[in-house]
Design a protein around this motif. Structure first.
Motif, mmCIF file in Angstrom:
data_model
loop_
_atom_site.group_PDB
_atom_site.id
_atom_site.type_symbol
_atom_site.label_atom_id
_atom_site.label_comp_id
_atom_site.label_asym_id
_atom_site.label_seq_id
_atom_site.Cartn_x
_atom_site.Cartn_y
_atom_site.Cartn_z
ATOM 1 N N PHE A 1 28.832 0.443 -26.059
ATOM 2 C CA PHE A 1 29.700 1.606 -25.956
ATOM 3 C C PHE A 1 28.897 2.872 -26.242
ATOM 4 C CE2 PHE A 1 32.524 -1.883 -27.259
ATOM 5 C CZ PHE A 1 33.470 -1.805 -26.255
ATOM 6 N N CYS A 2 29.405 3.980 -25.769
ATOM 7 C CA CYS A 2 28.777 5.264 -26.056
ATOM 8 C C CYS A 2 29.838 6.361 -25.940
ATOM 9 C CB CYS A 2 27.609 5.547 -25.117
ATOM 10 S SG CYS A 2 28.075 5.643 -23.366
ATOM 11 N N GLU A 3 29.500 7.539 -26.442
ATOM 12 C CA GLU A 3 30.366 8.704 -26.321
ATOM 13 C C GLU A 3 29.830 9.589 -25.204
ATOM 14 O OE1 GLU A 3 30.482 10.671 -30.049
ATOM 15 O OE2 GLU A 3 31.480 9.006 -31.095
ATOM 16 N N ARG B 1 31.782 -7.320 -16.774
ATOM 17 C CA ARG B 1 31.031 -6.768 -15.638
ATOM 18 C C ARG B 1 29.825 -5.990 -16.137
ATOM 19 N NH1 ARG B 1 32.590 -3.008 -12.690
ATOM 20 N NH2 ARG B 1 34.424 -2.252 -13.797
ATOM 21 N N ALA B 2 29.999 -5.245 -17.212
ATOM 22 C CA ALA B 2 28.875 -4.499 -17.773
ATOM 23 C C ALA B 2 27.801 -5.448 -18.301
ATOM 24 C CB ALA B 2 29.364 -3.569 -18.881
ATOM 25 N N ARG B 3 28.220 -6.478 -19.030
ATOM 26 C CA ARG B 3 27.253 -7.449 -19.557
ATOM 27 C C ARG B 3 26.381 -8.037 -18.444
ATOM 28 N NH1 ARG B 3 31.910 -9.438 -22.305
ATOM 29 N NH2 ARG B 3 31.838 -9.039 -24.558
ATOM 30 N N LEU B 4 27.032 -8.374 -17.336
ATOM 31 C CA LEU B 4 26.340 -9.127 -16.292
ATOM 32 C C LEU B 4 25.707 -8.242 -15.232
ATOM 33 C CD1 LEU B 4 28.861 -12.062 -15.709
ATOM 34 C CD2 LEU B 4 27.122 -11.769 -17.483
ATOM 35 N N SER B 5 25.848 -6.933 -15.351
ATOM 36 C CA SER B 5 25.428 -6.035 -14.268
ATOM 37 C C SER B 5 23.946 -6.131 -13.927
ATOM 38 C CB SER B 5 25.795 -4.589 -14.614
ATOM 39 O OG SER B 5 25.175 -4.184 -15.827
ATOM 40 N N SER B 6 23.095 -6.392 -14.915
ATOM 41 C CA SER B 6 21.648 -6.465 -14.643
ATOM 42 C C SER B 6 21.075 -7.853 -14.866
ATOM 43 C CB SER B 6 20.893 -5.461 -15.525
ATOM 44 O OG SER B 6 21.218 -4.138 -15.165
ATOM 45 N N ILE B 7 21.935 -8.839 -15.088
ATOM 46 C CA ILE B 7 21.442 -10.196 -15.336
ATOM 47 C C ILE B 7 20.597 -10.735 -14.177
ATOM 48 C CG2 ILE B 7 22.169 -12.592 -15.625
ATOM 49 C CD1 ILE B 7 22.246 -10.953 -18.179
ATOM 50 N N PRO B 8 20.986 -10.548 -12.901
ATOM 51 C CA PRO B 8 20.130 -11.071 -11.827
ATOM 52 C C PRO B 8 18.719 -10.495 -11.859
ATOM 53 C CG PRO B 8 22.306 -10.548 -10.975
ATOM 54 C CD PRO B 8 22.254 -10.005 -12.369
ATOM 55 N N SER B 9 18.583 -9.195 -12.108
ATOM 56 C CA SER B 9 17.242 -8.597 -12.139
ATOM 57 C C SER B 9 16.449 -9.084 -13.339
ATOM 58 C CB SER B 9 17.333 -7.072 -12.143
ATOM 59 O OG SER B 9 17.972 -6.605 -13.317
ATOM 60 N N LEU B 10 17.104 -9.312 -14.474
ATOM 61 C CA LEU B 10 16.397 -9.859 -15.640
ATOM 62 C C LEU B 10 15.884 -11.255 -15.347
ATOM 63 C CD1 LEU B 10 18.669 -8.913 -18.688
ATOM 64 C CD2 LEU B 10 16.699 -7.677 -17.810
ATOM 65 N N ALA B 11 16.728 -12.059 -14.742
ATOM 66 C CA ALA B 11 16.353 -13.442 -14.450
ATOM 67 C C ALA B 11 15.206 -13.516 -13.457
ATOM 68 C CB ALA B 11 17.560 -14.203 -13.919
ATOM 69 N N ASN B 12 15.123 -12.552 -12.545
ATOM 70 C CA ASN B 12 14.053 -12.552 -11.542
ATOM 71 C C ASN B 12 12.752 -11.972 -12.060
ATOM 72 O OD1 ASN B 12 15.726 -13.689 -9.607
ATOM 73 N ND2 ASN B 12 16.455 -11.694 -8.881
ATOM 74 N N ALA B 13 12.775 -11.358 -13.235
ATOM 75 C CA ALA B 13 11.575 -10.703 -13.746
ATOM 76 C C ALA B 13 10.522 -11.698 -14.203
ATOM 77 C CB ALA B 13 11.939 -9.772 -14.908
ATOM 78 N N GLN C 1 23.410 1.850 -15.819
ATOM 79 C CA GLN C 1 24.706 1.967 -15.161
ATOM 80 C C GLN C 1 25.759 2.304 -16.205
ATOM 81 O OE1 GLN C 1 25.576 -1.326 -12.283
ATOM 82 N NE2 GLN C 1 23.658 -2.198 -13.040
ATOM 83 N N THR C 2 26.796 3.025 -15.791
ATOM 84 C CA THR C 2 27.886 3.335 -16.700
ATOM 85 C C THR C 2 29.193 2.779 -16.155
ATOM 86 O OG1 THR C 2 28.252 5.489 -15.666
ATOM 87 C CG2 THR C 2 26.771 5.416 -17.582
ATOM 88 N N PHE C 3 30.121 2.523 -17.082
ATOM 89 C CA PHE C 3 31.393 1.901 -16.750
ATOM 90 C C PHE C 3 32.504 2.557 -17.569
ATOM 91 C CE2 PHE C 3 27.936 -1.085 -16.385
ATOM 92 C CZ PHE C 3 28.160 -1.776 -15.209
ATOM 93 N N HIS C 4 33.718 2.373 -17.097
ATOM 94 C CA HIS C 4 34.913 2.757 -17.838
ATOM 95 C C HIS C 4 34.848 4.214 -18.311
ATOM 96 C CE1 HIS C 4 38.668 1.239 -19.407
ATOM 97 N NE2 HIS C 4 38.451 1.826 -20.564
ATOM 98 N N PHE C 5 34.767 5.114 -17.348
ATOM 99 C CA PHE C 5 34.744 6.557 -17.625
ATOM 100 C C PHE C 5 33.567 6.954 -18.518
ATOM 101 C CE2 PHE C 5 39.212 5.136 -17.288
ATOM 102 C CZ PHE C 5 39.538 5.734 -16.081
ATOM 103 N N ASP C 6 32.410 6.330 -18.273
ATOM 104 C CA ASP C 6 31.162 6.614 -18.993
ATOM 105 C C ASP C 6 31.224 6.231 -20.474
ATOM 106 O OD1 ASP C 6 30.132 7.636 -16.637
ATOM 107 O OD2 ASP C 6 30.714 9.692 -17.116
ATOM 108 N N MET C 7 32.146 5.378 -20.847
ATOM 109 C CA MET C 7 32.277 4.933 -22.232
ATOM 110 C C MET C 7 31.398 3.720 -22.531
ATOM 111 S SD MET C 7 35.897 3.826 -23.999
ATOM 112 C CE MET C 7 35.982 3.050 -25.603
ATOM 113 N N ILE C 8 30.905 3.075 -21.480
ATOM 114 C CA ILE C 8 30.086 1.864 -21.602
ATOM 115 C C ILE C 8 28.853 2.039 -20.723
ATOM 116 C CG2 ILE C 8 30.007 -0.634 -21.174
ATOM 117 C CD1 ILE C 8 33.129 -0.539 -21.436
ATOM 118 N N TYR C 9 27.709 1.593 -21.208
ATOM 119 C CA TYR C 9 26.504 1.647 -20.396
ATOM 120 C C TYR C 9 25.754 0.324 -20.488
ATOM 121 C CZ TYR C 9 23.694 2.210 -24.658
ATOM 122 O OH TYR C 9 23.097 2.012 -25.886
#
Length: 225
Positions: A152-154, A30-42, A204-212
Motif C-alpha cells: 500500500f502507499c499514499e 492481481r497486484a501480487r501476481l502482476s510481475s510474477i511471470p517476469s520474475l520467474a523468467n529472470a 504498476q499501480t492499482f486501486h486509485f494509486d493506493m497499491i503499487y
C-alpha cells in the motif's frame, strides 16, 4: 514480531482471504501476481526468499511459473505456514523450505538469494523497524538480485491521497487491534531501497494509486553513483 502478533495472525489465518476480498475484491491478488511471470523468467532455477506470504497464494502462483525455484518462505504465524503447505502439494514438484520465525530474530544468510518477495509485508513495520530490517534483507541478496515489493502507499496529493489515508488508517487500526503491530501509518520503503543500491525496473499501480507493485534490481558496486 511478538508472540501476540503471531497469535493474532493465527486467529485470522482462515479468514484472511475473505477479509481481503470483502474490501478489495481481487485487486490485492492481481497486484501480487502482476510481475510474477517476469520474475520467474529472470532465472531458470533461482533461490527465492519470500517474507510474510500469509496464506500462500503468491507462493503457489510463483511455483506454477517457476517450478524449479528453490524457495525459503519465512512467516511468524504457524497457521499461515500451514495454509501455505496445504496449497503446495498439489503442484507437481517443488523445493520449498518453510521457516516459522519472527522476522526480528530470523538469521538471514549472507549473499544467498537471487530474488526476495515482500508482498504486503513491509507495511507492518514503522520507520524505526524498517531502517533496521531493510539492510538485513539486502545483505541476504546476491549481486544483481531482484527485490519485488507489493504494498500500500499514499498517493502524493488530491482526493485520492485523503481517501487512501482514511482507509489505511482503518486497516492499521484493525491489525493493531488483532496483532499488536507497532506501525500506525504507511512508511514508504522505496527511498531506502534506492539508498541500498536497488534501482526500479518497473512499477504498476492499482486501486486509485493506493497499491503499487515494483520490481527493483540491485546495482553492482561499479554501477552505483
Amino acid at each position: 514480531m511478538s508472540d501476540r502478533c503471531s497469535a493474532g495472525y493465527d486467529r485470522i489465518a482462515r479468514h484472511y482471504e475473505r477479509i481481503e476480498k470483502l474490501r478489495f475484491g481481487n485487486t490485492l491478488q492481481r497486484a501480487r501476481l502482476s510481475s510474477i511471470p517476469s520474475l520467474a523468467n529472470a532465472n531458470s532455477s533461482p533461490h527465492v526468499l519470500v517474507l510474510g506470504d500469509g496464506d500462500g497464494r503468491l507462493l503457489e502462483a510463483f511455483l506454477k511459473y517457476c517450478p524449479t525455484a528453490h524457495v525459503t518462505s519465512v512467516d511468524a504465524s504457524p497457521k499461515m505456514i500451514e495454509q501455505q503447505r496445504n496449497r503446495i502439494p498439489a503442484l507437481p514438484q517443488h523445493d520449498v523450505t518453510w521457516i516459522r520465525s519472527p522476522i526480528e530474530s530470523f538469521v538471514f544468510p549472507t549473499s544467498t538469494f537471487d530474488i526476495v518477495i515482500t508482498a504486503f509485508f513491509l507495511d507492518c513495520f514503522d520507520a524505526s523497524q524498517l531502517s533496521k530490517l531493510l539492510p538485513r534483507i539486502a545483505d541476504a541478496l546476491k549481486p544483481q538480485s531482484i527485490w519485488y515489493v507489493v504494498d500500500f502507499c499514499e498517493p502524493e496529493q488530491g482526493p485520492r491521497r485523503m481517501w487512501a489515508k482514511f482507509w489505511l488508517a482503518i486497516m492499521h487500526t484493525f491489525f493493531r487491534w488483532q496483532t499488536g503491530l507497532r506501525s500506525r501509518r504507511i512508511v514508504d520503503p522505496r527511498p531506502q531501497l534506492r539508498d541500498l543500491g536497488f534501482e526500479p525496473q518497473s512499477e504498476q499501480t492499482f486501486h486509485f494509486d493506493m497499491i503499487y507493485a515494483a520490481v527493483y534490481q540491485r546495482q553492482s558496486e561499479r554501477q552505483r553513483p
